[in-house]
Design a protein around this motif. Structure first.
Motif, PDB file in Angstrom:
ATOM      1  N   TYR B 305      -1.884   8.686   0.935  1.00  0.00           N
ATOM      2  CA  TYR B 305      -2.795   9.202  -0.064  1.00  0.00           C
ATOM      3  C   TYR B 305      -2.906  10.707   0.111  1.00  0.00           C
ATOM      4  O   TYR B 305      -3.148  11.193   1.212  1.00  0.00           O
ATOM      5  CB  TYR B 305      -4.173   8.555   0.061  1.00  0.00           C
ATOM      6  CG  TYR B 305      -5.081   8.934  -1.070  1.00  0.00           C
ATOM      7  CD1 TYR B 305      -4.952   8.320  -2.305  1.00  0.00           C
ATOM      8  CD2 TYR B 305      -6.036   9.932  -0.920  1.00  0.00           C
ATOM      9  CE1 TYR B 305      -5.755   8.684  -3.365  1.00  0.00           C
ATOM     10  CE2 TYR B 305      -6.849  10.303  -1.978  1.00  0.00           C
ATOM     11  CZ  TYR B 305      -6.700   9.670  -3.206  1.00  0.00           C
ATOM     12  OH  TYR B 305      -7.482  10.037  -4.255  1.00  0.00           O
ATOM     13  N   SER B 309      -4.425  16.292  -3.941  1.00  0.00           N
ATOM     14  CA  SER B 309      -4.169  16.064  -5.360  1.00  0.00           C
ATOM     15  C   SER B 309      -4.766  14.741  -5.851  1.00  0.00           C
ATOM     16  O   SER B 309      -4.542  14.353  -6.995  1.00  0.00           O
ATOM     17  CB  SER B 309      -2.667  16.090  -5.624  1.00  0.00           C
ATOM     18  OG  SER B 309      -2.030  15.091  -4.867  1.00  0.00           O
ATOM     19  N   SER B 310      -5.518  14.061  -4.989  1.00  0.00           N
ATOM     20  CA  SER B 310      -6.097  12.754  -5.323  1.00  0.00           C
ATOM     21  C   SER B 310      -5.044  11.804  -5.873  1.00  0.00           C
ATOM     22  O   SER B 310      -5.220  11.159  -6.887  1.00  0.00           O
ATOM     23  CB  SER B 310      -7.225  12.896  -6.345  1.00  0.00           C
ATOM     24  OG  SER B 310      -8.242  13.672  -5.815  1.00  0.00           O
ATOM     25  N   CYS B 311      -3.930  11.745  -5.182  1.00  0.00           N
ATOM     26  CA  CYS B 311      -2.840  10.898  -5.628  1.00  0.00           C
ATOM     27  C   CYS B 311      -2.514   9.833  -4.589  1.00  0.00           C
ATOM     28  O   CYS B 311      -2.459  10.123  -3.398  1.00  0.00           O
ATOM     29  CB  CYS B 311      -1.580  11.742  -5.841  1.00  0.00           C
ATOM     30  SG  CYS B 311      -1.318  12.154  -7.539  1.00  0.00           S
ATOM     31  N   GLU B 313       0.370   7.573  -3.159  1.00  0.00           N
ATOM     32  CA  GLU B 313       1.823   7.669  -3.151  1.00  0.00           C
ATOM     33  C   GLU B 313       2.457   6.466  -2.462  1.00  0.00           C
ATOM     34  O   GLU B 313       2.038   6.081  -1.377  1.00  0.00           O
ATOM     35  CB  GLU B 313       2.267   8.929  -2.404  1.00  0.00           C
ATOM     36  CG  GLU B 313       1.903  10.202  -3.105  1.00  0.00           C
ATOM     37  CD  GLU B 313       2.319  11.433  -2.309  1.00  0.00           C
ATOM     38  OE1 GLU B 313       2.040  12.532  -2.790  1.00  0.00           O
ATOM     39  OE2 GLU B 313       2.910  11.268  -1.216  1.00  0.00           O
ATOM     40  N   GLN B 368       3.964   7.962  -7.702  1.00  0.00           N
ATOM     41  CA  GLN B 368       2.630   8.537  -7.546  1.00  0.00           C
ATOM     42  C   GLN B 368       1.707   8.056  -8.631  1.00  0.00           C
ATOM     43  O   GLN B 368       2.118   7.769  -9.737  1.00  0.00           O
ATOM     44  CB  GLN B 368       2.710  10.056  -7.632  1.00  0.00           C
ATOM     45  CG  GLN B 368       3.279  10.682  -6.393  1.00  0.00           C
ATOM     46  CD  GLN B 368       3.203  12.183  -6.468  1.00  0.00           C
ATOM     47  OE1 GLN B 368       3.389  12.747  -7.535  1.00  0.00           O
ATOM     48  NE2 GLN B 368       2.916  12.812  -5.359  1.00  0.00           N
ATOM     49  N   ARG B 369       0.442   7.995  -8.259  1.00  0.00           N
ATOM     50  CA  ARG B 369      -0.549   7.669  -9.260  1.00  0.00           C
ATOM     51  C   ARG B 369      -1.843   8.354  -8.879  1.00  0.00           C
ATOM     52  O   ARG B 369      -2.311   8.260  -7.753  1.00  0.00           O
ATOM     53  CB  ARG B 369      -0.752   6.164  -9.299  1.00  0.00           C
ATOM     54  CG  ARG B 369      -1.993   5.747 -10.032  1.00  0.00           C
ATOM     55  CD  ARG B 369      -1.655   4.663 -11.033  1.00  0.00           C
ATOM     56  NE  ARG B 369      -2.719   3.678 -11.118  1.00  0.00           N
ATOM     57  CZ  ARG B 369      -3.893   3.925 -11.680  1.00  0.00           C
ATOM     58  NH1 ARG B 369      -4.179   5.127 -12.129  1.00  0.00           N
ATOM     59  NH2 ARG B 369      -4.797   2.977 -11.747  1.00  0.00           N
ATOM     60  N   SER B 370      -2.409   9.040  -9.838  1.00  0.00           N
ATOM     61  CA  SER B 370      -3.661   9.738  -9.598  1.00  0.00           C
ATOM     62  C   SER B 370      -4.803   8.722  -9.604  1.00  0.00           C
ATOM     63  O   SER B 370      -5.005   8.012 -10.574  1.00  0.00           O
ATOM     64  CB  SER B 370      -3.843  10.773 -10.701  1.00  0.00           C
ATOM     65  OG  SER B 370      -5.116  11.324 -10.606  1.00  0.00           O
ATOM     66  N   SER B 575     -10.870  16.442  -8.239  1.00  0.00           N
ATOM     67  CA  SER B 575     -10.864  15.358  -9.228  1.00  0.00           C
ATOM     68  C   SER B 575     -10.999  14.020  -8.537  1.00  0.00           C
ATOM     69  O   SER B 575     -10.383  13.764  -7.514  1.00  0.00           O
ATOM     70  CB  SER B 575      -9.558  15.375 -10.013  1.00  0.00           C
ATOM     71  OG  SER B 575      -9.466  16.575 -10.717  1.00  0.00           O
TER      72      SER B 575
END
Ligand SMILES: Nc1nc2c(ncn2[C@@H]2O[C@H](COP(=O)(O)OP(=O)(O)OP(=O)(O)O)[C@@H](O)[C@H]2O)c(=O)[nH]1
Ligand SMILES: [Mg+2]
Ligand SMILES: [Zn+2]
Ligand SMILES: [Zn+2]
Lengths: 230, 589
Positions: B305, B309-311, B313, B368-370, B575
């Motif tokens: 994580y 970038s608050s992503c 992975e 990746q996913r936010s 974010s």
């Protein structure tokens, strides 16, 4: 040292999956040294004086109980081991077929005939065949000099054979498929080596974990230097 | 090397041995599948439940709390989780592993995986690294076998894996012309009987040994491409056993076809019902077509994580030992699809590229996913492997489910690649803590020091320095509410010592709105307090003409999760997206 494998309950339930390990061993050596007879003695405890040369390949099975030593020295857990014992033809014309099977075996019984100097001289060739075809460069091998009961016909001296085995760094046994002497011991020693090898392979520390998970090991916080709880 | 050099009799002898070996192997494959399923189960049970505060130190295996000095646990070298003394297994006098890592090691030994790995080091270029030589020989023999069967013309069986439109049309064909159907029926029976004779070598009654049919199951499809057979005339086809076999196979096929269908594109399911109808009418030609496609192999994943970038992975490393998606042609074009369950919306799906013609694909892709760190705890990672046959047709090859509630993303050492055994489809992810998620709340949060407002990049805000905590609500996603309502958001910051601060945004009409309207500011808080604070956000539906407003969903952000990004970079916007849990009982705002 591990204990001797005991005979599994002699039922005919060899076809179920109720075992912990499938270990594949393979016997190789010149034609007539007694591979088939040796394996028959090991699995069925019988002797066949007739010489029926093996066509290509064959295998026999046996289930044994393996008792490992636990790390702290006491007798450890017992496991059920299903042994698949591959028997190969010693005859030259099957060579390409039999050597192809080397790649699937985890351990090897390299056999020669104590009454045949030639079969002993050929051990070298078999060794190089193994190095080329087995799953790794230095697989677990046990050198077996068979037909020890035929003392008067002996052509290979124990010292000679022992020296060769030491050179390769492998155990040596003089067996007799006719009387059963040392047969079990040779197989159990090989089994023991393979079982230890398995553990080494998975416990090898980060050394060869570089291909992927290396980072996780290297970055791991230092383990508390506490004694284990068990 | 092939068997054609041997004399016929010798070849028979070797084949008999290879058949025996095959039987042993199938027992072994079953055993390994069982082992891997057990491991997967153990892993699931070891997952932390979400009811605990994340910051709390607990044993990753039994969830018992760990103390600071007394019984503080130690980090497992394998998984880097903190483990209590009861959940350790000694592997040597100086080394221990946690129960799950130990089980993983155990499976690696017991499944013979260690051997495959060692051998792959010596023969890295062998493509069939999981096949035994016996298997390869048997296959190649069956390919050149003179005992063959005439392929049915047209072959309705081959359409099993083709798109629905093709399938339906060819089904019509075979219905329209019954001739090839009967023809192939004859051929099939003859080949069966010939084969049986070959095997049993006894010219006696075939019907007496129906078991032999099972021995030969699976060899027919391989030889399908071969041409005609020579059959001696006076053979008695055994109708009963043949028919019985066929029925079994249809059933098996139904089972496997539903397994195949999986959750892929819904357009597929309509095609399937057509296929089932088709198969029952072409029963006899289906014999030996489908070997139930068992799930095999492993998937290599790494999870991480990125707090900056608050992503979330996922690194998809590789797969090994997959089953062929197309068992008949021995083809496999795998790809990996990742979801964060329970969210299965198309927009959040992550997918790798398709790798052609391999059962050991190497992907090395990062997906990746936010998503908010907080949100992850209620999710289960589902990574499924699919065989991409055609654009529309996908075959399920296995999946891995990883509940993320116990995953220590904060610990960088959990980010390494790990092999996970692939499992058959499970009905429902056992996430345990999967709640009714009503939507998602998108936020930005910032902590700014009041005294150091000029020094923008200052990272050194003292723990007791008073600052300001600001939350900006950017949007609410997926919340099912009627279009014409207005809403407002209430935020409650609970600080240690029973201190609470409540803020409310003005009512906002639906549609794009200025961000300021959604701002909540909590003044006079210190970093020290925030560390143990929790922020509850409620989305309220404003009903101007009725008595009460309606609570639509609640989201919470607390503890280290709230604090961590703020601490790492103060004076900067972060974010965050939070799950909105549906409201159960209506309350007053
Ligand atoms: N006296 C005695 N005879 C043995 C012993 N072991 C094998 N024989 C005999 O040696 C002959 C050859 O044995 P096999 O086991 O068939 O030889 P093999 O190594 O399998 O030969 P190939 O299959 O051709 O490679 C047989 O007649 C056996 O009875 C033994 O320990 N003592
Ligand atoms: Mg022999
Ligand atoms: Zn524990
Ligand atoms: Zn562990």
């Amino acid at each position: 040292m591990s204990q001797f494998p005991e005979r599994f309950s002699a039922g005919s339930t060899m076809t179920d999956g109720d075992y912990d390990y499938l270990i594949k061993l393979l016997a190789l050596g010149d034609s007539g040294v007694g591979k088939t007879t040796f394996l028959y003695r090991y699995t069925d405890n019988k002797f066949n004086p007739k010489f029926i040369t093996t066509v290509g390949i064959d295998f026999r099975e046996k289930r044994v109980v393996y008792t490992a030593n636990s790390p702290n020295g006491t007798t450890g857990k017992s496991f059920k081991v299903h042994l698949q014992l591959w028997d190969t033809a010693g005859q030259e014309r099957f060579r390409s077929l039999t050597t192809a099977f080397f790649r699937d075996a985890m351990g090897f019984l390299l056999m020669f005939d104590l009454t045949s100097q030639q079969s002993f001289l050929n051990v070298r060739n078999w060794m190089s065949q193994l190095q080329a075809n087995a799953y790794c460069e230095n697989p677990d091998i046990v050198l077996v000099g068979n037909k020890a009961d035929l003392a008067d016909q002996r052509e290979v001296q124990e010292k000679q054979a022992k020296e060769l085995a030491d050179k390769y760094g492998i155990p040596y046994f003089e067996t007799s498929a006719a009387t059963g002497t040392e047969v079990d011991k040779a197989v159990v020693t090989l089994l023991d080596l393979v079982m230890k090898r398995m553990e080494q392979c998975v416990d090898k520390p980060a050394l060869d974990a570089q291909n992927g998970e290396g980072t996780s090991k290297l970055d791991a916080p230092p383990v508390n230097e506490k004694k284990c709880a068990c | 090397m092939d068997l054609s050099l041997l004399q016929a009799l010798e070849r028979e002898k070797v084949l008999e041995v290879l058949q025996r070996d095959k039987t042993l192997r199938s027992v072994e494959e079953d055993r390994i599948r069982r082992l891997k399923l057990e491991l997967q189960e153990l892993r699931r049970r070891g997952a932390k439940s979400f009811c605990r505060q994340y910051s709390e130190r607990t044993c990753a295996r039994c969830q018992r709390p760990l103390g600071k000095f007394w019984n503080s646990g130690a980090v497992c070298r394998g998984c880097s989780h903190r483990i209590c003394s009861k959940c350790r297994v000694c592997v040597s006098p100086h080394e221990w592993k946690c129960t799950v890592c130990h089980a993983y090691r155990d499976v690696k030994i017991k499944s013979g995986e260690w051997f495959m790995e060692e051998r792959a080091k010596k023969f890295p270029r062998e493509t069939d690294k999981h096949d035994t030589i016996g298997e390869i020989l048997l296959r190649s023999y069956q390919r050149l076998s003179y005992i063959a069967i005439v392929p049915p013309t047209p072959p309705p069986v081959q359409n099993v894996f083709t798109p629905p439109f093709n399938r339906l049309s060819s089904w019509k064909n075979s219905k329209g012309s019954p001739k090839p159907f009967t023809k192939s029926m004859e051929d099939l029976m003859m080949s069966f009987t010939t084969r049986i004779k070959k095997i049993s070598k006894s010219q006696e009654d075939v019907r007496a040994e129906p078991d032999l049919l099972t021995v030969e199951h699976g060899s027919i499809d391989r030889s399908q491409s071969d041409t005609a057979i020579n059959i001696s005339a006076n053979q008695v086809p055994c109708f009963q056993s043949l028919f019985k076999r066929s029925k079994e196979q249809v059933q098996e096929r139904r089972r496997s076809s539903s397994a195949l269908c999986g959750d892929e594109d819904t357009s597929q399911s309509s095609g399937y019902s057509g296929e089932k109808r088709g198969s029952s009418s072409s029963t006899s030609t289906d014999c030996g077509l489908i070997e139930s496609s068992g799930v095999t192999g492993e998937l290599e994943l790494a999870l991480a994580y990125s707090f900056s970038s608050s992503c979330f992975e996922v690194v998809v490393g590789a797969c090994r030992n997959l089953t062929h998606g197309d068992t008949k042609k021995k083809k496999c074009h795998p790809y990996v699809k990742v979801y964060l369950l329970p969210d299965k919306s198309q927009s959040t799906k992550m997918k790798t590229a398709v790798i052609k013609n391999t059962t050991d694909p190497i992907f090395q892709e990062t997906l990746q996913r936010s998503i908010a760190r907080e949100l992850l705890a209620s999710r289960t990672l589902q990574a499924s492997v699919w065989h991409s046959e055609t654009l529309r047709r996908k075959v399920f090859l296995g999946e891995v489910l990883i509940p993320l509630d116990s995953w220590r993303f904060e610990d960088s050492s959990t980010q390494g690649l790990m092999w996970y055994p692939l499992c058959p489809k499970t009905e429902q992810p056992q996430g345990g803590s999967v709640e009714q998620v009503a939507g998602e709340l998108l936020l930005r949060v910032k902590f700014s020091s009041l005294t150091q407002i000029c020094k923008l990049n200052s990272t050194g805000i003292g723990p007791y320095e008073v600052g300001q905590f600001t939350v900006v609500i950017i949007g609410v996603q997926n919340l099912s509410s009627s279009k014409h309502t207005s809403s407002f958001i209430k935020g409650c910051l609970a600080l240690p010592g029973e201190r609470e601060m409540v803020q409310r945004t003005p009512v906002v009409k639906k549609g794009p709105s200025p961000a300021q309207a959604h701002q909540l500011t909590f003044s006079r808080v210190t970093p020290h307090e925030l560390q143990d604070a929790s922020l509850q956000l409620e989305v309220w539906e404003h009903a101007p003409f009725s008595v009460a407003d309606k609570l639509q969903g609640t989201a919470t952000l607390h503890g280290g999760l709230l604090w961590q990004p703020l601490q790492q970079a103060p004076n900067v916007w972060h974010s965050v997206s939070l799950p909105l849990r549906a409201n159960i009982n209506n309350r007053k705002p």
